[in-house]
Design an enzyme around this catalytic site. Structure first.
Site, mmCIF file in Angstrom:
data_model
loop_
_atom_site.group_PDB
_atom_site.id
_atom_site.type_symbol
_atom_site.label_atom_id
_atom_site.label_comp_id
_atom_site.label_asym_id
_atom_site.label_seq_id
_atom_site.Cartn_x
_atom_site.Cartn_y
_atom_site.Cartn_z
ATOM 1 N N VAL A 13 -41.392 15.209 25.172
ATOM 2 C CA VAL A 13 -41.758 15.518 26.555
ATOM 3 C C VAL A 13 -41.170 16.860 26.977
ATOM 4 O O VAL A 13 -41.804 17.648 27.663
ATOM 5 C CB VAL A 13 -41.250 14.392 27.490
ATOM 6 N N GLU A 14 -39.941 17.121 26.548
ATOM 7 C CA GLU A 14 -39.247 18.337 26.973
ATOM 8 C C GLU A 14 -39.895 19.603 26.416
ATOM 9 O O GLU A 14 -40.049 20.589 27.127
ATOM 10 C CB GLU A 14 -37.782 18.291 26.511
ATOM 11 N N SER A 15 -40.222 19.599 25.139
ATOM 12 C CA SER A 15 -40.595 20.861 24.491
ATOM 13 C C SER A 15 -41.758 20.746 23.528
ATOM 14 O O SER A 15 -42.094 21.726 22.878
ATOM 15 C CB SER A 15 -39.390 21.389 23.708
ATOM 16 N N PRO B 167 -42.264 24.259 28.422
ATOM 17 C CA PRO B 167 -43.157 24.047 27.273
ATOM 18 C C PRO B 167 -43.037 22.612 26.841
ATOM 19 O O PRO B 167 -41.966 22.133 26.538
ATOM 20 C CB PRO B 167 -42.578 24.983 26.196
#
Length: 482
Positions: free
Chosen positions: A133-135, A481
């Site tokens: 989810v983060e990157s 991103p």
């Protein structure tokens, strides 16, 4: 008549003489079985034989998992509230059926290690999905807030949790080093928010102070302090449902969103070189390509490690053959992760080490080892040859001009779209858009095709009424991103 009665009486008397009465024996109480006395005196022949109790059946052995994604799914236990925000994110994933498959390929060398670290720290398995989810699991991803790596750590947080960063090395881009820091940070937030994981996750995204203030505002107004009731930035309000929706789909895969297949085993291993090294030299010694070596070790910013460390390399698991190589055994502090059924003696024999030497290297007073434990296999000696070469900057990392930070955006082709129109919409070069997607400048686009764009953060995409909703969604859901 009198004659008949007399005959009947004679028959009845005869039958009473020959029939024996049934004797019912009194009930005898069953003797209580007692345990035999612990004595050497032989038992009498008249002593009742003690009946052995039935042996307790052995509990069936739990089968070892063989598939990593199935293991992750089996261990996702956090309850998921089915609300509108969550359903929206589930639908978003369902429209991108290849999302998890694509991102899983990037995660493949690291995911097993992350899962093991989550389990060792006794944290929810859901956290292993956070880098997705983060990157989008990109080790070099950078956000507009200067967060870096698959866990999107900012410099201050990374430093506080022990991640090293200098001109040679940025631990935020080192997947395994940043995993340790991120999980420690999440554990800290979990305690700060009294065991509420949704609050902790929101704080990980937007900051501890902002979530605390949102909770206090609701308390003053007599409102619920549940995550779903808090007033938080839209990015954070979307962030938590993204993780929950992904967890839900991994646990309950759909026909349009299938789990990838990965073996339940480590695909990479760490090698502690223990002194400054050059990537080109290490690539040659290990038989790997320099690009592949860099791809697994993004934390190193130059072609050489820092004189002051770290000097650890992540290698494909088949490269463990290096540890048997005489040169490496003589000069490098190799490491080995203990597996099920391993013994200290077996490991020592496998790597040609005396058992006592292996115990001394690992400060062991006995032969006990645990699954997942890391053992040092040797001490580095004076190297017979240099592991460095003259040039300092890697040809793969050398930058001749400043790199402009970008945000990666996924775009789904609509009917009537072409490369030129899309490039103009986002303010990027037509040739770059084609190159990013391995297309020719004249390629005809098929509706539904997913394109990737790298938009400079300083640039603002040109807005048209037809694309307004799309850009709002991109701005809010893809600020980092993903």
């Amino acid at each position: 008549m009198r004659h008949l009665i007399l005959c009947f009486a004679i028959v009845l008397l005869c039958s009473c003489k020959t029939t024996q009465p049934e004797i019912i024996a009194p009930a005898v109480p069953t003797p209580v079985e007692s345990k035999p006395a612990l004595s050497n005196t032989p038992t009498s022949k008249n002593t009742h034989k003690v009946i052995n109790k039935k042996a307790t059946p052995k509990a069936p052995e739990i089968a070892q998992p063989t598939e990593l994604w199935a293991h992750i799914a089996d261990n996702l236990h956090l309850p998921v509230e089915q609300n509108q925000a969550l359903k929206k994110r589930i639908n978003w994933y369902l429209k991108q059926p290849n999302y998890l498959k694509i991102v899983s390929r990037r995660a493949e060398p690291f995911l097993y290690h992350i899962v093991k670290k989550v389990e060792q720290k006794r944290l929810p398995m859901k956290l292993a999905l956070l880098p997705f989810v983060e990157s989008g699991f990109r080790p070099t991803a950078r956000s507009s807030e200067h967060a870096v790596g698959v866990w999107q750590l900012v410099a201050a947080t990374a430093h506080h949790f022990g991640v090293k960063s200098d001109q040679w090395y940025d631990g935020r881009q080192d997947v395994l080093a940043s995993t340790d820091a991120a999980l420690d940070y999440l554990s800290y937030l979990h305690k700060r928010f009294d065991g509420n994981w949704l609050h902790a996750l929101a704080a990980y995204n937007t900051g501890e102070g902002r979530v605390k203030r949102a909770i206090k505002r609701n308390q003053k107004r007599g409102k619920s302090t549940d995550f779903w009731a808090l007033t938080l930035p839209k990015e954070t309000a979307d962030y938590v449902p993204k993780l929950l929706a992904l967890s839900y789909l991994v646990k309950h895969p759909k026909a349009k969103f299938k789990r990838p297949k990965l073996p339940y085993k480590a695909l990479t291993t760490s090698l502690n070189v223990a002194k400054q090294f050059d990537f080109s030299v290490m690539a040659k010694l290990s038989g790997m390509g320099a690009k592949q070596l860099h791809a697994l070790n993004r934390g190193y910013l130059k072609n050489q490690s820092s004189p002051h460390g770290p000097h650890t390399l992540l290698l494909p698991i088949e490269q463990q053959a290096l540890l048997k190589n005489r040169f490496f055994k003589a000069n490098f502090a190799g490491e080995y992760i203990v597996k099920k059924n391993d013994t200290l003696y077996g490991i020592a024999r496998h790597f040609g080490l005396p058992l006592e030497v292996l115990k001394q290297l690992n400060n062991k007073q006995n032969n006990f080892i645990g699954v997942g434990e890391k053992l040092i296999l040797g001490e580095p000696q004076t190297l017979p040859e240099s592991l460095t070469i003259n040039y300092k900057i890697s040809p793969y990392l050398e930058q001749k001009k400043p790199v402009i930070p970008t945000i990666e955006v996924d775009y789904h082709v609509k009917p009537g779209d072409n490369l030129w129109n899309i490039s103009q919409l986002y303010g990027v070069a037509h040739s770059d858009l084609a190159r990013w997607n391995k297309l020719s400048a004249s390629s005809v686009l098929k509706p539904g095709t997913q394109l990737v764009l790298f938009i400079p953060q300083a640039a603002t995409p040109k807005t048209t009424p037809a694309k307004k909703d799309l850009l709002l969604d991109l701005q809010n859901t893809l600020n980092h991103p993903r």
